[in-house]
Scaffold this active site. Sequence first.
Site, PDB file in Angstrom:
ATOM      1  N   TYR A  39      -1.561  -0.689  10.562  1.00  0.00           N
ATOM      2  CA  TYR A  39      -1.742  -1.254   9.109  1.00  0.00           C
ATOM      3  C   TYR A  39      -0.662  -0.661   8.247  1.00  0.00           C
ATOM      4  CZ  TYR A  39      -3.435  -1.128   4.438  1.00  0.00           C
ATOM      5  OH  TYR A  39      -3.579  -1.423   3.128  1.00  0.00           O
ATOM      6  N   SER A  81       0.817  -1.183  -0.126  1.00  0.00           N
ATOM      7  CA  SER A  81       0.160  -0.138   0.163  1.00  0.00           C
ATOM      8  C   SER A  81       0.822   1.113   0.007  1.00  0.00           C
ATOM      9  CB  SER A  81      -1.018   0.033   1.334  1.00  0.00           C
ATOM     10  OG  SER A  81      -1.574   1.309   1.280  1.00  0.00           O
TER      11      SER A  81
END
Length: 267
Positions: free
Chosen positions: A174, A161
Site C-alpha cells: 500500500y 497518503s
Amino acid sequence: MNTTANTQPTAQVVSGTPLTGRIAVVTGASSGIGEATALRFAELGAKVALIARRGDRLEALQERIRANGGTALALPTDVTDREAVLAAARRIEDGLGPVDLVFANAGVQLISGITDLAVDDWDTQLNTNVVGVMNTVQAFVGSLEAAAAAGRPADLITTSSIAAVRVLEKFQVYSATKAYVTQLSRLLRTELGRKRVRVCTIEPGMVDTELPDHVTDPDASKLMADLIEQIDVLRSEDVAETVSFVASVPRHVNLTEITILPTEQII
C-alpha cells in the site's frame, strides 16, 4: 469509535461559489473522501462527474447534489479498466462539457505482511492505486491542457497518503503504491506546470472512512482502530475542504503537496 471526531463541525474555509463554470471529475466518489469532495465541489458551483464502481451509491449521491441545486452526472466505472475510463471521459464532455478539474481519488488499502504472499491483494492495490490513476490521467490530461491554454484554471489533484513517506510495518505494498502517486504528481508538475496546469497531491493521515474496514491483518486493524478510538481523527469533509481550497486559489498559485494530519497523530 471516537464520537468526538464525528460530531465536531468541519470549518468551511472556502466561501461563495468560486468553482462556478468549472467541470470537475471525482474518482472514488461513492464514499469517504471522494463523496465528500464531490458534494463540496457542487456546493462551490462546479458541475461534477461522479466515477466509482458502485452505481447505487453514485445514483444516490447524484440525487443529493441535484436536490441541493447542483449539477452531477453519475458514471459507474472501474478505474482499472482503461477503455471504460476513456468512454466515461467522452460521456462527461458530451454531458457536462470540457473537464478542467480532476480529483484522482480512487484507491484501496489492503494491509498484510509481505511473507503472507497475499498476491491478490497486491494486484488489487497496484491496479487501483497505480493503474487507475494512470488511466485517469490518460483520459483527462488533454482536456486539462486545453483548459489551461484557453486561460482557464486547470487542476489535477491526486490522493496519496501519509503512508507514502512513513515507514509502517505491513504497509509495504500500500505504501509503495501511494509513494508512486506522490512521486508521479511531483514529476507531472514539471511538465504540466509549464503549461499552467496545476498539480497537487494530498497526503492524509488517519481519516474516519470505510477504508480501514477493508484491512484484515489484525495488527494493522488494531493500529487503525486504536487511532480512531484514542484521538480526534480526520473526517472526509476535512480533506474535502482542503481539496476544494486547492482548486479555489488564484490560477497562478499551485499548492503542490499537502500533508493533512489529525493534530494528535504522531505516527
